[in-house]
Motif scaffolding. Structure first.
Motif, PDB file in Angstrom:
ATOM      1  N   ASP A  22      30.441  43.851   5.807  1.00 16.38           N
ATOM      2  CA  ASP A  22      29.324  42.980   5.457  1.00 16.38           C
ATOM      3  C   ASP A  22      28.155  43.737   4.829  1.00 16.38           C
ATOM      4  O   ASP A  22      27.190  43.133   4.363  1.00 16.38           O
ATOM      5  CB  ASP A  22      28.823  42.223   6.701  1.00 16.38           C
ATOM      6  N   PHE A  24      26.204  45.763   2.041  1.00 10.56           N
ATOM      7  CA  PHE A  24      26.196  46.118   0.627  1.00 10.56           C
ATOM      8  C   PHE A  24      24.826  46.673   0.266  1.00 10.56           C
ATOM      9  O   PHE A  24      23.852  46.451   0.990  1.00 10.56           O
ATOM     10  CB  PHE A  24      26.614  44.943  -0.276  1.00 10.56           C
ATOM     11  N   TYR A  26      21.814  47.130  -2.601  1.00 12.19           N
ATOM     12  CA  TYR A  26      21.295  46.359  -3.723  1.00 12.19           C
ATOM     13  C   TYR A  26      20.009  47.025  -4.193  1.00 12.19           C
ATOM     14  O   TYR A  26      19.061  47.173  -3.407  1.00 12.19           O
ATOM     15  CB  TYR A  26      21.007  44.946  -3.215  1.00 12.19           C
ATOM     16  N   ARG A  51      30.278  46.912  -4.032  1.00 11.46           N
ATOM     17  CA  ARG A  51      29.368  46.796  -2.870  1.00 11.46           C
ATOM     18  C   ARG A  51      28.098  47.621  -3.025  1.00 11.46           C
ATOM     19  O   ARG A  51      27.262  47.644  -2.117  1.00 11.46           O
ATOM     20  CB  ARG A  51      30.110  47.192  -1.595  1.00 11.46           C
ATOM     21  N   THR A  65      17.268  37.796  -2.741  1.00 11.48           N
ATOM     22  CA  THR A  65      18.730  37.739  -2.731  1.00 11.48           C
ATOM     23  C   THR A  65      19.274  38.318  -1.422  1.00 11.48           C
ATOM     24  O   THR A  65      20.174  37.743  -0.795  1.00 11.48           O
ATOM     25  CB  THR A  65      19.286  38.515  -3.944  1.00 11.48           C
ATOM     26  N   ILE A  67      17.760  38.417   1.403  1.00 17.10           N
ATOM     27  CA  ILE A  67      17.442  37.474   2.491  1.00 17.10           C
ATOM     28  C   ILE A  67      18.508  36.371   2.554  1.00 17.10           C
ATOM     29  O   ILE A  67      19.037  36.056   3.621  1.00 17.10           O
ATOM     30  CB  ILE A  67      16.043  36.853   2.279  1.00 17.10           C
ATOM     31  N   GLY A  68      18.826  35.804   1.388  1.00 15.02           N
ATOM     32  CA  GLY A  68      19.834  34.736   1.354  1.00 15.02           C
ATOM     33  C   GLY A  68      21.182  35.235   1.836  1.00 15.02           C
ATOM     34  O   GLY A  68      21.899  34.547   2.574  1.00 15.02           O
ATOM     35  N   ALA A  69      21.527  36.445   1.430  1.00 14.03           N
ATOM     36  CA  ALA A  69      22.823  37.005   1.825  1.00 14.03           C
ATOM     37  C   ALA A  69      22.836  37.285   3.334  1.00 14.03           C
ATOM     38  O   ALA A  69      23.833  37.026   4.016  1.00 14.03           O
ATOM     39  CB  ALA A  69      23.106  38.282   1.030  1.00 14.03           C
ATOM     40  N   MET A  71      21.113  35.793   5.617  1.00 15.66           N
ATOM     41  CA  MET A  71      21.141  34.510   6.310  1.00 15.66           C
ATOM     42  C   MET A  71      22.574  34.002   6.447  1.00 15.66           C
ATOM     43  O   MET A  71      22.881  33.228   7.330  1.00 15.66           O
ATOM     44  CB  MET A  71      20.348  33.517   5.446  1.00 15.66           C
ATOM     45  N   HIS A  72      23.428  34.438   5.550  1.00 12.23           N
ATOM     46  CA  HIS A  72      24.806  33.950   5.548  1.00 12.23           C
ATOM     47  C   HIS A  72      25.801  35.048   5.880  1.00 12.23           C
ATOM     48  O   HIS A  72      26.898  35.087   5.322  1.00 12.23           O
ATOM     49  CB  HIS A  72      25.107  33.243   4.225  1.00 12.23           C
ATOM     50  N   GLY A  73      25.378  35.966   6.749  1.00  8.03           N
ATOM     51  CA  GLY A  73      26.349  36.856   7.374  1.00  8.03           C
ATOM     52  C   GLY A  73      26.415  38.278   6.855  1.00  8.03           C
ATOM     53  O   GLY A  73      27.099  39.107   7.452  1.00  8.03           O
ATOM     54  N   MET A  74      25.720  38.579   5.750  1.00  2.00           N
ATOM     55  CA  MET A  74      25.812  39.933   5.211  1.00  2.00           C
ATOM     56  C   MET A  74      24.747  40.835   5.842  1.00  2.00           C
ATOM     57  O   MET A  74      23.822  40.376   6.513  1.00  2.00           O
ATOM     58  CB  MET A  74      25.649  39.904   3.687  1.00  2.00           C
ATOM     59  N   PRO A 107      17.499  34.869  12.473  1.00  2.00           N
ATOM     60  CA  PRO A 107      16.949  36.164  12.044  1.00  2.00           C
ATOM     61  C   PRO A 107      17.534  36.621  10.702  1.00  2.00           C
ATOM     62  O   PRO A 107      18.594  36.155  10.295  1.00  2.00           O
ATOM     63  CB  PRO A 107      17.357  37.113  13.164  1.00  2.00           C
ATOM     64  N   ASP A 162      19.258  42.892  14.091  1.00  3.44           N
ATOM     65  CA  ASP A 162      19.338  41.541  13.511  1.00  3.44           C
ATOM     66  C   ASP A 162      18.074  41.130  12.753  1.00  3.44           C
ATOM     67  O   ASP A 162      18.064  40.092  12.103  1.00  3.44           O
ATOM     68  CB  ASP A 162      19.601  40.515  14.624  1.00  3.44           C
TER      69      ASP A 162
ATOM     70  N   SER B 136      15.976  32.966  -5.599  1.00  7.86           N
ATOM     71  CA  SER B 136      16.784  34.164  -5.334  1.00  7.86           C
ATOM     72  C   SER B 136      17.410  34.118  -3.938  1.00  7.86           C
ATOM     73  O   SER B 136      18.497  34.671  -3.735  1.00  7.86           O
ATOM     74  CB  SER B 136      15.958  35.439  -5.519  1.00  7.86           C
ATOM     75  N   VAL B 137      16.755  33.450  -3.002  1.00 12.65           N
ATOM     76  CA  VAL B 137      17.359  33.316  -1.674  1.00 12.65           C
ATOM     77  C   VAL B 137      18.661  32.503  -1.789  1.00 12.65           C
ATOM     78  O   VAL B 137      19.674  32.841  -1.166  1.00 12.65           O
ATOM     79  CB  VAL B 137      16.378  32.664  -0.678  1.00 12.65           C
ATOM     80  N   GLY B 140      21.310  34.725  -3.132  1.00 17.95           N
ATOM     81  CA  GLY B 140      21.843  35.627  -2.110  1.00 17.95           C
ATOM     82  C   GLY B 140      22.827  34.930  -1.185  1.00 17.95           C
ATOM     83  O   GLY B 140      23.861  35.491  -0.815  1.00 17.95           O
ATOM     84  N   ALA B 141      22.502  33.690  -0.826  1.00 14.55           N
ATOM     85  CA  ALA B 141      23.412  32.930   0.037  1.00 14.55           C
ATOM     86  C   ALA B 141      24.757  32.730  -0.663  1.00 14.55           C
ATOM     87  O   ALA B 141      25.820  32.844  -0.045  1.00 14.55           O
ATOM     88  CB  ALA B 141      22.783  31.585   0.392  1.00 14.55           C
TER      89      ALA B 141
END
Lengths: 322, 344
Positions: A22, A24, A26, A51, A65, A67-69, A71-74, A107, A162, B136-137, B140-141
């Motif tokens: 998980d 990577f 960036y 990666r 980006t 943060i979004g990743a 939030m979804h497990g990365m 988190p 976390d 961008s969030v 990322g998701a």
């Protein structure tokens, strides 16, 4: 065999990429054959295809980006090319990552690596220490490793945490600091370390200033003073108890930090020690930070702008005389 | 419950809904959003809501189309005026009233209010007020889903023409195209950023022209025309799902309210109120339903009563719930308890 502070950071990232799919990385120029402006990711893009990803010069979007990743497990690691440029990402770090757990109960496990602090000739925009700004805002953990061993174990810990971690790695230490080998375990974040024992004065510090403080302690020893040097390791959480325990032994406190003085981590330590350990103090606690001007370019000015051994020693002697 | 019934009906139907069925479904979500928001406005005026109320009046057709074509594993990043889209995506009505009324049982537990709510674990992102930041969030998701081997998902991020002028928006759009994620960005030009009209917001001929500069495919639409919203946004979602480049849809409407309910919008000119995009999309939609005889007037009246009953229930439930209390709050901004910085 010896390993530098910079190599420890690279090795920690290699281990993280190897051990956890998980993870990577960036950031600007981190990928390809280039491996980052300071080579902290050299060879990793080849070893871990897909990666270790180059980004546009878009600090806000890099962190958004991540943060979004996250939030979804990365478990993203964002490399800022210089800590100074993270100012462009403050909104995402402070208002998005820093508020998210509190607001939503979810988190955000991102690690933002900040190549921090001054080196000769780097000037106002490639020299900053931003730990105090990040520590001021809720929701973030701020690490300031001062040794090769901590650089390695704390980065591994940062990615496992976390919550969002601001990992301040000092550029001056990149090549100047070496260790024989990498540790298998380290002190947990939030625990300060007594880097040198003493009974006359406590110097509480972190990151590159630890080494300036240790050099001053050596000088003072030849003058008959025993200085206790506390390496805080992280400024948030701040291990106030270890500093208080040291002040209980010495009765005198000097705090040293490389960031600008106003509202800095050193001010926070003094506020806490004064509030909680006023009775332990034999003299008013003191602090030393960089000067309250932008960071100068010329080496003559730069070396006078940051806390240096001469200034630290001067402050320490004044405090010891009280 | 309308929401439950319709979500179930939708998920059980393998075939896409017939155009008029989808049109009517969209209308009902719009009606529910309008009914709810009118009620929230009354509560605010009566001093029963603290903070602010921000409504999507005039933007329901665009918004509902944003929520309606998404599936559960898609990412939705609604913004300030997306009540209709949030509901169509599956956000329960009680979440809205709990958040506005500060119930401890709501998703934000009184820690954040009004339109900042979200359910990140259910793929509905919780917006921050700093506009452009959620693009961008969303990217990322979507990258996380790609990293983890998921297939068939897309993301839809909402923005207004005001938010389109931020640096964060620009960075987000650019990085979306660089990463080639399956993203749809729906920008609603409601002609005012708070009180500032378009001519002080941007100087380009048409906002959709920016799509090509970002590496997006761009489409424009009249946001007061529900059929157009469903067609254009639905098609953009389909294209994103099929692996086309990121999609930008720019809808033109007039905000039929103040920025928030504290704002009387006296700066909106009479001239702009006569523009075709100033029509009320809910009235236009209802007129279409009547003109085409899609349902009879009794059915329409029944829908209205049903929407009002749902809203009343959601409000009365939230009103009975306990608010948060300062001395009982868990004042901790991180999840890792061992790393909490203690001042004691």
């Amino acid at each position: 065999m010896s390993i530098t502070y910079l190599e420890a950071i690279r090795e920690a990232q290699a281990k993280l990429l190897r051990d956890n799919e998980d993870v990577f990385i960036y950031g600007q120029d981190v990928g390809g054959t280039f491996g980052g402006a300071f080579k902290a990711t050299k060879g990793l893009a080849k070893e871990f295809p897909g990666r270790v990803l180059n980004t546009p010069i878009s600090e806000d979007a890099m962190v958004g980006t991540a943060i979004g990743a996250a939030m979804h497990g990365m478990r993203p690691i964002v490399e800022m090319q210089f800590a100074d440029f993270s100012s462009t990402a403050l909104n995402q770090i402070l208002n998005n990552a820093g508020t998210h757990y509190w607001r939503t109960d979810v988190p955000i496990p991102i690690t933002v690596r900040l190549p921090s602090g001054g080196t000769k000739g780097s000037g106002p925009f490639h020299s900053q220490s931003m730990e105090s700004i990040y520590a001021h805002y809720p929701g973030l953990i701020v690490m300031t490793p001062a040794t090769v061993e901590d650089a390695y174990t704390m980065l591994i810990e940062a990615v496992a945490i976390d919550d969002p971690v601001i990992y301040c790695e000092h550029k001056y230490l990149y090549y100047h600091l070496k260790a024989e080998k990498l540790p298998t375990e380290g002190l947990p974040t939030g625990k300060a370390r007594i880097a040198r024992e003493g009974r006359d004065l406590t110097v509480a510090t972190y990151s590159a200033m630890l080494h300036e403080a240790l050099a001053v302690a050596e000088q003072l020893a030849s003058e008959g003073f025993e200085t206790e040097v506390v390496d805080l390791r992280s400024v948030k959480p701040l291990d106030t108890n270890t500093v208080l325990a040291s002040v209980a032994r010495t009765g005198r406190l000097l705090c040293v930090g490389e960031s600008f003085p106003w509202g800095s981590a050193t001010a926070e330590i003094i506020a806490r020690v004064t509030a909680e350990g006023f009775h332990l103090l034999d003299a008013a606690p003191q602090r030393l930070n960089a000067k309250d001007t932008p960071i100068p370019y010329h080496p003559n000015l730069w070396s006078a702008h940051r806390p240096n051994t001469k200034e630290i020693a001067r402050k320490a002697r004044a405090l010891l005389r009280e | 419950m309308l929401q439950t019934a319709q979500r179930t009906a939708k998920s059980k139907t393998k075939k896409p809904a017939l155009p008029h069925e989808r049109f009517l479904e969209a209308f009902r979500w719009m009606l529910l959003a309008r009914t709810l928001e009118e009620k929230l406005v009354s509560l605010y005026r009566g001093g029963l809501i603290t903070g602010g109320v921000y409504i999507g009046k005039g933007q329901e057709a665009v918004s509902v189309a944003c929520g309606l074509f998404l599936q559960k594993n898609d990412i939705f990043a609604p913004l300030i005026r997306d009540q209709a889209g949030r509901a169509a995506f599956g956000e329960p009505l009680i979440d809205v009233t709990r958040t506005y009324l500060g119930s401890r049982q709501g998703p934000m537990r009184g820690r954040d209010g009004n339109i900042h709510r979200g359910h990140p674990r259910k793929n509905e992102l919780a917006m921050i007020s700093h506009l452009g930041a959620m693009i961008s969030v969303t990217v990322g998701a979507l990258m996380a889903k790609r990293f983890r081997g998921e297939k068939g998902f897309i993301g839809l991020s909402c923005i207004g023409e005001g938010g389109m002028q931020t640096g964060s928006f620009h960075e987000g759009m650019n990085i979306a195209a660089v990463e080639q994620v399956p993203l749809v960005v729906v920008a609603t030009n409601n002609h005012y950023a708070y009180s500032t009209p378009n001519e002080r917001e941007f100087a380009c001929h048409d906002l959709v022209d920016r799509a090509i500069g970002y590496g997006f495919e761009g489409y424009s639409l009249d946001g007061t025309d529900l059929a157009a919203c469903l067609d254009v946004i639905g098609s953009a979602v389909k294209r994103a799902r099929a692996g086309r480049p990121p999609q930008l849809v720019v809808a033109s409407v007039l905000r039929l309210s103040g920025h928030g309910e504290h704002d009387d919008a006296s700066y909106v000119t009479d001239e702009i109120k006569r523009e075709p995009f100033a029509r009320d999309c809910l009235k236009v939609t209802e007129q279409t339903i009547v003109d085409l005889k899609l349902v009879d007037s009794e059915t329409l009246a029944g829908w209205r009563r049903h929407a009002a009953a749902q809203v009343d229930e959601a409000i009365s439930t939230a009103q009975k719930e306990a608010p948060p209390e300062g001395d009982k709050e868990d004042w901790c901004a991180i999840s890792t308890r061992s790393l909490v910085d203690s001042l004691e």
